[in-house]
Design an enzyme around this catalytic site. Structure first.
Site, PDB file in Angstrom:
ATOM      1  N   SER A   1       0.792  -1.234   0.000  1.00 21.89           N
ATOM      2  CA  SER A   1       0.000   0.000   0.000  1.00 21.89           C
ATOM      3  C   SER A   1       0.827   1.289   0.000  1.00 21.89           C
ATOM      4  O   SER A   1       0.333   2.317  -0.426  1.00 21.89           O
ATOM      5  CB  SER A   1      -0.979   0.024   1.172  1.00 21.89           C
ATOM      6  OG  SER A   1      -0.306   0.239   2.382  1.00 21.89           O
TER       7      SER A   1
ATOM      8  N   LYS B   1       0.048   4.644   6.599  1.00 15.67           N
ATOM      9  CA  LYS B   1      -0.616   5.402   5.539  1.00 15.67           C
ATOM     10  C   LYS B   1      -0.176   6.861   5.589  1.00 15.67           C
ATOM     11  O   LYS B   1       0.382   7.325   6.570  1.00 15.67           O
ATOM     12  CB  LYS B   1      -2.146   5.363   5.701  1.00 15.67           C
ATOM     13  CG  LYS B   1      -2.749   3.977   5.794  1.00 15.67           C
ATOM     14  CD  LYS B   1      -2.692   3.236   4.493  1.00 15.67           C
ATOM     15  CE  LYS B   1      -3.310   1.850   4.656  1.00 15.67           C
ATOM     16  NZ  LYS B   1      -2.975   0.958   3.599  1.00 15.67           N
TER      17      LYS B   1
END
Length: 162
Positions: A41, A85
């Site tokens: 990710s 993130k």
């Protein structure tokens, strides 16, 4: 040396050892710790095989997180997981939400009070706020500020504007 002296020395050493362990615990919970970021990710910022990162807790405790920062947070979908993130928006910000598939469409979302919008740098292979919505600020564990492994990636993790 008598048994009494040996016991006294053992006790004193165990007190010092216990104090050291307590210091490490407080430091890692409230100041900084080492963490690993695994998965696709955050490509190309971090490797799929896992980068070892330094995470500081003070920015999140004093609400100094800003858009572009890379953070580690508890996953709202599975609290046993810690995700890595990038912050795309803070409370009150309007963020452009890219589709998660080719059939989706671009939309706008307003980040509610007390929340942040988190998204992986690899927009096509990231489970993030596009899936589970805005993330409560309280789930942020800290800000990633330094990569210590692999050696060729050693150095500060830069804030990149979203």
């Amino acid at each position: 040396m008598s048994w009494r002296a040996l016991l006294q020395e053992a006790f004193e050493r165990s007190v010092v050892f216990t104090q050291f362990i307590c210091f490490l615990n407080v430091f890692s919970n409230h100041v900084a710790e080492v963490h690993q970021c695994l998965g696709p990710s955050m490509l190309p910022t971090f490797n799929v095989s896992g980068d070892i990162l330094l995470l500081e807790h003070l920015s999140s405790k004093f609400e100094r997180i800003k858009p572009g920062d890379v953070v580690m947070a508890r996953s709202p979908a599975n609290p046993r997981l810690v995700v890595c993130k990038r912050v795309l928006g803070l409370e009150g910000d309007t963020v452009t939400v890219l589709p998660t598939s080719s059939r989706g469409h671009i939309r706008q979302a307003v980040v509610p009070k007390g929340h942040v919008w988190l998204q992986g740098d690899n927009a096509y292979n990231s489970t993030d706020s596009r899936h589970y919505g805005p993330v409560p600020y309280a789930l942020i564990q800290g800000k990633v500020f330094y990569r210590i492994w692999p050696p060729e990636g050693w150095g500060p993790v830069l804030n990149q504007p979203p």
